[in-house]
Design an enzyme around this catalytic site. Structure first.
Site, PDB file in Angstrom:
ATOM      1  N   ASP A  52       0.794  -1.174  -0.041  1.00 13.18           N
ATOM      2  CA  ASP A  52      -0.112  -0.017   0.129  1.00 13.18           C
ATOM      3  C   ASP A  52       0.897   1.228  -0.074  1.00 13.18           C
ATOM      4  O   ASP A  52       1.994   1.254   0.399  1.00 13.18           O
ATOM      5  CB  ASP A  52      -0.813  -0.064   1.379  1.00 13.18           C
ATOM      6  CG  ASP A  52      -1.827  -1.340   1.313  1.00 13.18           C
ATOM      7  OD1 ASP A  52      -1.902  -1.821   0.350  1.00 13.18           O
ATOM      8  OD2 ASP A  52      -2.970  -0.878   1.979  1.00 13.18           O
ATOM      9  N   ASP A  53       0.146   2.358  -0.168  1.00 14.16           N
ATOM     10  CA  ASP A  53       0.716   3.631  -0.070  1.00 14.16           C
ATOM     11  C   ASP A  53       1.810   4.143  -1.229  1.00 14.16           C
ATOM     12  O   ASP A  53       2.062   5.190  -1.039  1.00 14.16           O
ATOM     13  CB  ASP A  53       1.324   4.038   1.206  1.00 14.16           C
ATOM     14  CG  ASP A  53       0.406   3.555   2.277  1.00 14.16           C
ATOM     15  OD1 ASP A  53      -0.814   3.597   1.840  1.00 14.16           O
ATOM     16  OD2 ASP A  53       0.603   3.665   3.204  1.00 14.16           O
TER      17      ASP A  53
ATOM     18  N   HIS B  79      -6.101   2.718  -3.817  1.00 14.09           N
ATOM     19  CA  HIS B  79      -5.847   3.060  -2.422  1.00 14.09           C
ATOM     20  C   HIS B  79      -6.630   4.319  -2.132  1.00 14.09           C
ATOM     21  O   HIS B  79      -5.922   5.183  -1.198  1.00 14.09           O
ATOM     22  CB  HIS B  79      -4.549   2.811  -1.814  1.00 14.09           C
ATOM     23  CG  HIS B  79      -4.254   2.528  -0.381  1.00 14.09           C
ATOM     24  ND1 HIS B  79      -5.142   1.922   0.309  1.00 14.09           N
ATOM     25  CD2 HIS B  79      -3.374   2.945   0.402  1.00 14.09           C
ATOM     26  CE1 HIS B  79      -4.707   1.940   1.574  1.00 14.09           C
ATOM     27  NE2 HIS B  79      -3.726   2.835   1.660  1.00 14.09           N
TER      28      HIS B  79
ATOM     29  N   HIS C  35      -5.544   8.880   0.116  1.00 12.81           N
ATOM     30  CA  HIS C  35      -5.432   8.394   1.593  1.00 12.81           C
ATOM     31  C   HIS C  35      -6.374   8.858   2.788  1.00 12.81           C
ATOM     32  O   HIS C  35      -6.302   8.756   4.099  1.00 12.81           O
ATOM     33  CB  HIS C  35      -4.280   8.252   2.142  1.00 12.81           C
ATOM     34  CG  HIS C  35      -3.885   6.957   2.835  1.00 12.81           C
ATOM     35  ND1 HIS C  35      -4.095   6.867   4.032  1.00 12.81           N
ATOM     36  CD2 HIS C  35      -3.378   5.795   2.448  1.00 12.81           C
ATOM     37  CE1 HIS C  35      -3.768   5.589   4.620  1.00 12.81           C
ATOM     38  NE2 HIS C  35      -3.327   4.966   3.651  1.00 12.81           N
TER      39      HIS C  35
ATOM     40  N   HIS D   7       3.954  -2.152   3.131  1.00 13.84           N
ATOM     41  CA  HIS D   7       3.916  -0.816   2.472  1.00 13.84           C
ATOM     42  C   HIS D   7       5.343  -0.722   1.654  1.00 13.84           C
ATOM     43  O   HIS D   7       6.461  -0.914   2.439  1.00 13.84           O
ATOM     44  CB  HIS D   7       3.918   0.043   3.554  1.00 13.84           C
ATOM     45  CG  HIS D   7       2.384   0.062   4.413  1.00 13.84           C
ATOM     46  ND1 HIS D   7       2.259  -1.007   5.103  1.00 13.84           N
ATOM     47  CD2 HIS D   7       1.241   0.764   4.226  1.00 13.84           C
ATOM     48  CE1 HIS D   7       1.189  -0.837   5.775  1.00 13.84           C
ATOM     49  NE2 HIS D   7       0.299   0.137   5.107  1.00 13.84           N
TER      50      HIS D   7
HETATM   51 NI    NI Z   1      -2.347   3.041   3.523  1.00 11.42          NI
END
Ligand code: NI
Length: 328
Positions: A132-133, A182, A186, A276
């Site tokens: 993620d991210d 995602h 955020h 991540h």
């Molecule tokens: Ni995230």
């Protein structure tokens, strides 16, 4: 006895046996001289017979012959000895390396790394590593690790990060990894209104399409936060919600060894693992985890591959946290 044949033939013909005793003195002298000369020549080694060269040759030539013969034999003997040496070298190094170099640190990883292009086997263990991210500055190195050790991942990217790493995102898609959303920046979707939720999804979806050329039908809601509203909107847009059941807390630990242990201590068939790729420590851990997991028999697959490998369905608007087998 020979005397009769030598010089006394004429007298022997006379018929008297006693005559040999009366042979002339010069005959005996000549005979003695000849014998003496013969003995002298023989002892001095100058007697020109076939024996001398034969005797000399054995002494001089037999030695070289004896030496040459072994020399000639030793060469072929040495060659066959040298031949097995390379063979031994080919075997000894492997054993030697294994016994001398690897044992102290790597005796356990006896299983070999499976080929990268193995087709997915639904009957064998599989997991989905998700990141993620990103995309971020460490994403390319993570792609390198998958390229080196094999396996695929799923990247849930933040829309606003894409412009800075368009090439990385495109590369990820081209190398067979799955790309999901995602959100754009955020937010916790459960705190947003419906229009904002839709905007977060559509804007990111379009950006991914633009950068990587792939359609997006996966959404990982930030913080894993989802509710009926989020699911309903996702369902309308043909989006499947993907969360996780294994969280090594890499974002909190920031320690490659601990992340490695956290994954290895909990992983099992059908898991979706949360990580991540914006943390270098996470990529450090992955450089060890990817080969280790594959050597232990885990197939590193995308989320879609994981959920559908055994005939499972992916229903838009539904949240999945791990593979649910049809018979379960
Ligand atoms: Ni995230």
């Amino acid at each position: 006895m020979e005397i009769e044949f030598c010089g006394g033939k004429g007298r022997a013909m006379a018929g008297k046996r006693e005559q040999p005793n009366k042979r002339p003195w010069w005959l005996w002298g000549l005979l003695a001289v000849l014998v003496a000369a013969g003995c002298l020549l023989f002892m001095c080694g100058g007697f020109p017979t076939g024996n001398e060269p034969a005797e000399d040759l054995p002494v001089v030539e037999e030695t070289p012959l004896v030496e040459e013969t072994p020399a000639v034999e030793e060469v072929p003997v040495e060659e066959p000895v040298e031949m097995p040496e390379p063979e031994e070298k080919a075997e000894v190094p492997e054993d030697g390396v294994t016994e001398e170099t690897l044992p102290p640190e790597e005796e356990e990883p006896k299983p070999e790394l499976p080929p990268k292009d193995l087709p997915l086997d639904p009957e064998k263990p599989m997991i989905a590593l998700t990141f993620d991210d990103g995309p971020g500055e460490h994403t390319a190195r993570l792609l390198d690790a998958f390229d080196t050790y094999g396996g695929k991942a799923t990247f849930f990217v933040v829309g606003r990060n894409i412009n800075a790493y368009k090439d990385v995102l495109k590369r990820a898609a081209e190398e067979g990894h799955e790309i999901g959303s995602h959100s754009w920046n955020h937010p916790q979707l459960t705190k947003l209104g419906q229009d904002s939720i839709k905007e977060q999804i559509t804007r990111t979806r379009d950006k991914i399409q633009e950068a990587a050329g792939v359609e997006v039908n996966l959404l990982r809601p930030p913080y894993g936060a989802q509710n009926k509203t989020v699911r309903a909107i996702a369902g309308e847009m043909g989006i499947v919600l993907i969360n996780w059941n294994v969280d090594p807390k890499d974002w909190q630990l920031r320690n490659a060894d601990k992340v490695y242990d956290a994954v290895m201590n909990t992983v099992k068939d059908g898991d979706i693992i949360l990580c991540h790729d914006i943390h270098s420590t996470t990529v450090d851990a992955m450089e060890r985890l990817i080969p280790e997991l594959r050597m232990q028999g885990y197939q590193l697959v995308t989320v879609t591959e994981l959920l559908t490998a055994k005939g499972g369905e992916m229903v838009p608007g539904t949240q999945y946290r791990y593979r649910v087998d049809p018979e379960t």
